[in-house]
Design a protein around this motif. Structure first.
Motif, mmCIF file in Angstrom:
data_model
loop_
_atom_site.group_PDB
_atom_site.id
_atom_site.type_symbol
_atom_site.label_atom_id
_atom_site.label_comp_id
_atom_site.label_asym_id
_atom_site.label_seq_id
_atom_site.Cartn_x
_atom_site.Cartn_y
_atom_site.Cartn_z
ATOM 1 N N VAL A 230 -17.619 -14.936 22.932
ATOM 2 C CA VAL A 230 -18.424 -13.711 22.448
ATOM 3 C C VAL A 230 -17.752 -13.210 21.195
ATOM 4 O O VAL A 230 -18.732 -12.991 20.226
ATOM 5 C CB VAL A 230 -18.344 -12.677 23.408
ATOM 6 C CG1 VAL A 230 -19.291 -11.562 22.848
ATOM 7 C CG2 VAL A 230 -19.171 -13.153 24.807
ATOM 8 N N GLN A 231 -16.773 -13.574 20.862
ATOM 9 C CA GLN A 231 -15.808 -12.924 19.770
ATOM 10 C C GLN A 231 -16.566 -13.874 18.397
ATOM 11 O O GLN A 231 -16.756 -13.299 17.430
ATOM 12 C CB GLN A 231 -14.421 -13.101 19.848
ATOM 13 C CG GLN A 231 -13.704 -12.701 18.507
ATOM 14 C CD GLN A 231 -12.270 -12.918 18.461
ATOM 15 O OE1 GLN A 231 -11.718 -13.382 19.454
ATOM 16 N NE2 GLN A 231 -11.703 -12.859 17.342
ATOM 17 N N GLU A 232 -16.580 -15.007 18.708
ATOM 18 C CA GLU A 232 -17.185 -15.786 17.732
ATOM 19 C C GLU A 232 -18.734 -15.512 17.597
ATOM 20 O O GLU A 232 -19.280 -15.728 16.423
ATOM 21 C CB GLU A 232 -17.183 -17.447 18.058
ATOM 22 C CG GLU A 232 -15.611 -17.909 18.173
ATOM 23 C CD GLU A 232 -15.557 -19.427 18.389
ATOM 24 O OE1 GLU A 232 -16.548 -19.809 19.107
ATOM 25 O OE2 GLU A 232 -14.350 -19.765 18.560
ATOM 26 N N GLU B 58 -13.187 -6.743 23.073
ATOM 27 C CA GLU B 58 -12.749 -6.367 24.561
ATOM 28 C C GLU B 58 -13.434 -5.060 24.789
ATOM 29 O O GLU B 58 -13.553 -4.666 26.003
ATOM 30 C CB GLU B 58 -11.291 -6.350 24.520
ATOM 31 C CG GLU B 58 -10.436 -7.529 24.780
ATOM 32 C CD GLU B 58 -9.184 -6.996 24.783
ATOM 33 O OE1 GLU B 58 -8.390 -6.717 23.945
ATOM 34 O OE2 GLU B 58 -8.331 -7.677 26.034
ATOM 35 N N LYS B 59 -13.606 -4.498 23.835
ATOM 36 C CA LYS B 59 -14.218 -2.951 24.234
ATOM 37 C C LYS B 59 -15.683 -2.831 24.804
ATOM 38 O O LYS B 59 -15.951 -1.885 25.467
ATOM 39 C CB LYS B 59 -14.098 -1.844 22.919
ATOM 40 C CG LYS B 59 -12.754 -1.717 22.384
ATOM 41 C CD LYS B 59 -13.058 -1.235 20.823
ATOM 42 C CE LYS B 59 -11.677 -1.279 20.260
ATOM 43 N NZ LYS B 59 -12.060 -1.046 18.990
ATOM 44 N N TYR B 60 -16.105 -4.249 24.982
ATOM 45 C CA TYR B 60 -17.663 -4.107 25.582
ATOM 46 C C TYR B 60 -17.510 -4.761 27.100
ATOM 47 O O TYR B 60 -18.432 -4.787 27.725
ATOM 48 C CB TYR B 60 -18.314 -5.111 24.712
ATOM 49 C CG TYR B 60 -18.554 -4.732 23.388
ATOM 50 C CD1 TYR B 60 -20.027 -3.943 23.364
ATOM 51 C CD2 TYR B 60 -18.034 -4.823 22.393
ATOM 52 C CE1 TYR B 60 -20.274 -3.500 21.900
ATOM 53 C CE2 TYR B 60 -18.552 -4.344 21.118
ATOM 54 C CZ TYR B 60 -19.716 -3.648 20.830
ATOM 55 O OH TYR B 60 -19.801 -3.215 19.544
ATOM 56 N N ASN C 119 -23.813 -7.484 26.934
ATOM 57 C CA ASN C 119 -24.684 -8.431 28.166
ATOM 58 C C ASN C 119 -24.051 -9.829 27.943
ATOM 59 O O ASN C 119 -23.883 -10.288 29.144
ATOM 60 C CB ASN C 119 -26.156 -8.501 27.632
ATOM 61 C CG ASN C 119 -26.993 -7.030 28.100
ATOM 62 O OD1 ASN C 119 -26.318 -6.426 28.669
ATOM 63 N ND2 ASN C 119 -27.960 -6.532 27.120
ATOM 64 N N TRP C 120 -23.699 -10.147 26.780
ATOM 65 C CA TRP C 120 -22.875 -11.582 26.716
ATOM 66 C C TRP C 120 -21.791 -11.699 27.664
ATOM 67 O O TRP C 120 -21.639 -12.573 28.476
ATOM 68 C CB TRP C 120 -22.524 -12.059 25.340
ATOM 69 C CG TRP C 120 -23.758 -12.151 24.401
ATOM 70 C CD1 TRP C 120 -24.759 -13.139 24.955
ATOM 71 C CD2 TRP C 120 -23.597 -12.528 23.012
ATOM 72 N NE1 TRP C 120 -25.670 -13.480 23.627
ATOM 73 C CE2 TRP C 120 -24.980 -13.035 22.643
ATOM 74 C CE3 TRP C 120 -22.737 -11.781 22.029
ATOM 75 C CZ2 TRP C 120 -25.307 -13.161 21.365
ATOM 76 C CZ3 TRP C 120 -23.210 -11.840 20.625
ATOM 77 C CH2 TRP C 120 -24.576 -12.646 20.370
ATOM 78 N N LEU C 121 -21.036 -10.545 27.440
ATOM 79 C CA LEU C 121 -19.760 -10.633 28.377
ATOM 80 C C LEU C 121 -19.902 -10.192 29.970
ATOM 81 O O LEU C 121 -19.333 -11.036 30.591
ATOM 82 C CB LEU C 121 -18.945 -9.371 27.731
ATOM 83 C CG LEU C 121 -18.039 -9.776 26.576
ATOM 84 C CD1 LEU C 121 -17.458 -8.423 25.978
ATOM 85 C CD2 LEU C 121 -16.882 -10.602 26.939
ATOM 86 N N ASN C 122 -20.852 -9.015 30.056
ATOM 87 C CA ASN C 122 -20.799 -8.697 31.557
ATOM 88 C C ASN C 122 -22.116 -9.321 32.426
ATOM 89 O O ASN C 122 -21.950 -9.475 33.383
ATOM 90 C CB ASN C 122 -21.000 -7.206 31.388
ATOM 91 C CG ASN C 122 -19.697 -6.742 30.755
ATOM 92 O OD1 ASN C 122 -18.697 -6.448 31.174
ATOM 93 N ND2 ASN C 122 -19.953 -6.077 29.521
ATOM 94 N N GLU C 123 -23.037 -9.638 31.554
ATOM 95 C CA GLU C 123 -24.353 -10.341 32.193
ATOM 96 C C GLU C 123 -24.120 -11.692 32.306
ATOM 97 O O GLU C 123 -24.028 -12.405 33.801
ATOM 98 C CB GLU C 123 -25.456 -9.846 31.658
ATOM 99 C CG GLU C 123 -26.098 -8.390 31.983
ATOM 100 C CD GLU C 123 -27.516 -8.308 31.479
ATOM 101 O OE1 GLU C 123 -28.105 -9.112 31.098
ATOM 102 O OE2 GLU C 123 -28.068 -7.012 31.185
#
Length: 288
Positions: free
Chosen positions: A255-257, A268-270, A243-247
């Motif tokens: 997001v990695q951090e 990346e897989k998310y 959700n951090w990445l896509n929403e």
């Protein structure tokens, strides 16, 4: 004063043969990416992903990334850039399968978990804190049981997560609505629950530090909310990252951090990527 050329910069630390290999990779990179001088972390990750599509050999990709890092080392040294966009980027060998993002939970679904009430007021507050750590900070069960009271800074509104063998240490922000909840738990509820001396933040109903099994047991009664999905602390964390990445559309490196991932490929897989867009991107830089 004439600025040092990149070849001379590399020759200060490497043999001519190594410099030749690096320069070949750098020149190829610059030919395909004419705006590379202004690239950010995400751009380098995308380029390395394209390379992985063309060349699955991890050792080859390590050499390519090493050369690119030297290019940005040179730009920083020469004053062209003040930052290094990919200093912490690494290649992970034998990465796991892609995450099945369609099986995860939306932010709205996760917040439904907070609607359940307990018979005991103290446990209700404690469980609310625990669920907050799962659905807003995306912590693992292991990270939660290792939290100490001192790791929560209510004045700064932050929470410190210790490093583990799989995840990096990090300092995460608490949401504004979490401050009052955490303050109530730490200053009022937790002292009443304690039955002995411990610095651990989350304690069980017997007043002792909570275990991973206890967290899973707390989630178990919530499973009927989603009979067609697999609800557990792990899928909750995976959903938060997704959700951090896509929403919320947060940057990949951010997001990695937040997730504590050591490798960008894990994050990346998310991403819910459009396969057509991916193919177009690859064909742009690697025409058949």
């Amino acid at each position: 004063m004439t600025k040092l050329k990149i070849e001379d910069f590399l020759l200060q630390n490497y043999s001519e043969q190594t410099v030749d290999s690096y320069m070949f990779a750098i020149n190829h990179f610059l030919k395909l990416n004419p705006k590379a001088k202004r690239y950010k972390y995400k751009n380098i990750v995308e380029y390395m992903e394209e390379i992985s599509q063309q060349q699955p050999n991890a050792k080859y990709r390590v050499v390519i990334l090493s050369a690119i890092k030297k290019y940005y080392d040179y730009l920083v040294m020469s004053g062209y850039r003040a930052d290094h966009p990919c200093k912490k980027l690494n290649i992970k060998v034998n990465s796991n399968q892609a995450v099945q993002v369609q099986d995860l939970f939306s932010s709205e679904e996760l917040e439904l978990l907070l609607t359940r009430e307990n018979r005991y007021q103290n446990l209700d507050t404690r469980n609310n804190v625990l669920l907050n750590l799962l659905i807003y900070q995306g912590l693992t069960s292991d990270e939660i049981i290792k939290l100490n009271v001192q790791d929560i800074d209510l004045d700064a509104g932050t929470i410190y997560i210790k490093a583990s063998s799989n995840l990096n240490r990090r300092k995460l922000s608490l949401l504004a609505k979490q401050i009052l909840l955490f303050s109530k738990y730490i200053n009022e509820v937790r002292p009443k629950m304690l039955r002995g001396a411990t610095d651990k933040l989350i304690v069980g109903k017997l007043g002792k530090p909570i275990t991973v099994n206890s967290i899973h047991a707390m989630i178990e009664p919530l499973k009927p909310l989603f009979p067609d999905k697999n609800l557990n602390p792990r899928t909750i964390r995976m959903s938060v990252i997704c959700n951090w990445l896509n929403e919320k559309k947060l940057a990949l490196e951010h997001v990695q951090e937040l997730a504590g991932h050591k490798w960008p490929g894990t994050t990346e897989k998310y991403i819910k990527a459009d396969s057509l867009q991916q193919r177009e991107l690859i064909n742009k830089y690697f025409p058949i």
